[in-house]
Structures are given as structure tokens and as C-alpha cells.
Enzyme design. Structure first.
Site, PDB file in Angstrom:
ATOM      1  N   HIS A   1       7.172   4.787   7.092  1.00 36.62           N
ATOM      2  CA  HIS A   1       7.988   3.576   7.213  1.00 36.62           C
ATOM      3  C   HIS A   1       9.456   3.847   7.488  1.00 36.62           C
ATOM      4  O   HIS A   1       9.895   4.982   7.478  1.00 36.62           O
ATOM      5  CB  HIS A   1       7.989   2.877   5.846  1.00 36.62           C
ATOM      6  CG  HIS A   1       6.986   1.809   5.759  1.00 36.62           C
ATOM      7  ND1 HIS A   1       7.029   0.694   6.543  1.00 36.62           N
ATOM      8  CD2 HIS A   1       5.923   1.657   4.947  1.00 36.62           C
ATOM      9  CE1 HIS A   1       6.026  -0.090   6.213  1.00 36.62           C
ATOM     10  NE2 HIS A   1       5.339   0.475   5.247  1.00 36.62           N
TER      11      HIS A   1
ATOM     12  N   CYS B   1       2.208   1.427   9.246  1.00 37.66           N
ATOM     13  CA  CYS B   1       1.623   0.958   7.986  1.00 37.66           C
ATOM     14  C   CYS B   1       0.712  -0.262   8.183  1.00 37.66           C
ATOM     15  O   CYS B   1      -0.366  -0.098   8.715  1.00 37.66           O
ATOM     16  CB  CYS B   1       2.730   0.730   6.966  1.00 37.66           C
ATOM     17  SG  CYS B   1       2.065   0.752   5.297  1.00 37.66           S
TER      18      CYS B   1
HETATM   19  N1  GLN Z   1      -0.738  -4.039   3.070  1.00 40.01           N
HETATM   20  C1  GLN Z   1      -0.893  -2.704   3.386  1.00 40.01           C
HETATM   21  C2  GLN Z   1      -1.183  -1.780   2.199  1.00 40.01           C
HETATM   22  O1  GLN Z   1      -0.590  -1.919   1.145  1.00 40.01           O
HETATM   23  C3  GLN Z   1       0.307  -2.235   4.178  1.00 40.01           C
HETATM   24  C4  GLN Z   1       1.586  -2.302   3.428  1.00 40.01           C
HETATM   25  C5  GLN Z   1       2.722  -1.784   4.215  1.00 40.01           C
HETATM   26  O2  GLN Z   1       2.885  -2.057   5.425  1.00 40.01           O
HETATM   27  N2  GLN Z   1       3.579  -1.061   3.506  1.00 40.01           N
HETATM   28  O3  GLN Z   1      -2.003  -0.925   2.341  1.00 40.01           O
END
Ligand code: GLN
Length: 238
Positions: A189, A93
Site C-alpha cells: 500500500h 490490496c
Molecule cells: N478488504 C481487504 C482485506 O482486508 C482489502 C483491504 C485493503 O485494501 N487494505 O483483505
């Protein structure tokens, strides 16, 4: 045999317990009698890339990504050398977004590591939910959970897989993640590797082969519980 796993910035990049992926790698190595050494690196630590076999870059919020991005400049060239020498990376992510050249958030551009030719822009609304993808690397689908505002454009690179259910890299629900050399970037994730043991073993095998300079086939494990978890998670996406 043994492997050293480096966890970059766990205090900042560890959304949804991405560090559980490291525990999974360690367990699957130990079950086969292979030692694993885990080293955590905080912001400003120097990172001896030549001593690492696998690097985990976890997810982080936009705020945390901004905090990390200044530091990335200092490690960029060593990290790039590691990648070009087939070092194994699993980036999740926010970590996946940081592999690319930048993450554009409105007027603000967060520079990335420039390790893989890709970039991310913030879109309207977040792409959230359970996701299943089919990768050319495996028969068994990869399943997980995504929650991101960024849309990632992987240029001419190979994706990790085709979206079966969910969003993936962009709003068009076509492809998910990226696979470049031994780098895997993905929006999936949480317990990614525990419920995708095939992906975990793929990373371990690549790291062992690189380190020991010969083809290695990993001893099969009893993955019946993991396979059930994978199937259960797939069913939740329909
Ligand atoms: N900040 C990034 C987004 O929202 C990644 C978020 C995350 O790692 N869940 O796209």
C-alpha cells in the site's frame, strides 16, 4: 510522447493514499519530458479503455469493495480486452483482490473482475506490517506496507516476488502479489511507487512500448533519495 493514466473509483478505492502512486508516475514521466494525462472515473462513469495506457485500482475496505463489485460486472468485458491486449494495470490490496474471481468473506462471496486466475478468502486475523519482497524483475527489492484480512491464491500465475520479510499473499509468507501480462497486483500500500522507482519505471516503460509499438528505454533519473527511502524501509522490516 504521452500517456493517459486512468484512476478507477478513487472515492472508494484509495486507502492509505494509493493515489500518490499516480503522482509518482506523472512526475517520473514529466521529468523525462513525457506528458501525462490523468483521468478519474467514479462509479457509473463509462470508461473508454481504448484511450487508457495505465490503470490504477487502489485498495478499499471490505465495505467499499462490496459497493464497487456490482459496477465491475458492467466493465468486465472491456477491462478483460484491455488486459489481454497488454494494457498496464497496477492493482493494490482491495483492487488486487478484485482482479480475481471472488473474495470470500465468511458466508458472503464478493464477485471480482475475473481478469486474472486467482481468488481470495478471508483468513483469521489481519496480516499487517512492513514488507520486503524480491522480484525476478529487478535486483533492488520492493518494499512497502501491508494490511489485509484476505489471503490470495494465485493458482498457476507468477507472483510479483518472493517474501523476504512480511506475509504477502497468504499466511505462509512465501510469495507476494501477481504478475500476469502487464498486470501487477500487490498487497503493498501507500507510497509503493515513490519508494520503488524501479517498479514505477517498469510500468511506464511497458505502457510506452505498448502505445508506441517499439522498444523504449527510459532516461535514467537521479534516484538517490528514492533508493535511500527503499533501503530505509527495508531496514524497518528487520
Ligand atoms: N478488504 C481487504 C482485506 O482486508 C482489502 C483491504 C485493503 O485494501 N487494505 O483483505
Amino acid at each position: 510522447m504521452n500517456l493517459t493514466i486512468g484512476h478507477l473509483y478513487p472515492d472508494l478505492l484509495n486507502l492509505y493514499g494509493d493515489r500518490g502512486n499516480i503522482r509518482c508516475m506523472v512526475k517520473r514521466l514529466n521529468w523525462r519530458g513525457i506528458d501525462a494525462n490523468v483521468r478519474e472515473f467514479q462509479l457509473h462513469d463509462s470508461i473508454p479503455f481504448q484511450e487508457l495506457d495505465i490503470i490504477l485500482l487502489g485498495g478499499g475496505s471490505d465495505r467499499e469493495q462490496k459497493l464497487v463489485c456490482e459496477e465491475l460486472k458492467t466493465i468486465q468485458s472491456d477491462f478483460r480486452q484491455y488486459v489481454e491486449q497488454d494494457g498496464v494495470v497496477i492493482a493494490i490490496c482491495g483492487g488486487y483482490q478484485l482482479l480475481g474471481s471472488y473474495y470470500q468473506m465468511g458466508d458472503e462471496k464478493v464477485p471480482g473482475l475475473n481478469l486474472v486466475d486467482l481468488y481470495t478468502t478471508q483468513g483469521e486475523g489481519r496480516l499487517i506490517g512492513n514488507i520486503t519482497i524480491q522480484s525476478d524483475l529487478f535486483e533492488m527489492p520492493i518494499t512497502g506496507f501491508e494490511n489485509h484480512g484476505g489471503r490470495t491464491y494465485i493458482q498457476g500465475n507468477q507472483p510479483l516476488g518472493k517474501v523476504v520479510h512480511g506475509f504477502g499473499n497468504t499466511d505462509d509468507r512465501s510469495y507476494e502479489g501477481v504478475h500476469y501480462r502487464n498486470v501487477i497486483g500487490t498487497y503493498l500500500h501507500g507510497p509503493l511507487l515513490p519508494k520503488n522507482p524501479h517498479l514505477c519505471d517498469y510500468l511506464l516503460q511497458k505502457a510506452l512500448e505498448r502505445k508506441y509499438g517499439k522498444p523504449i528505454s527510459l532516461e535514467p533519473l537521479d534516484d538517490s533519495a528514492e533508493i535511500r527511502a527503499n533501503q530505509y524501509a527495508q531496514n524497518r522490516t528487520y
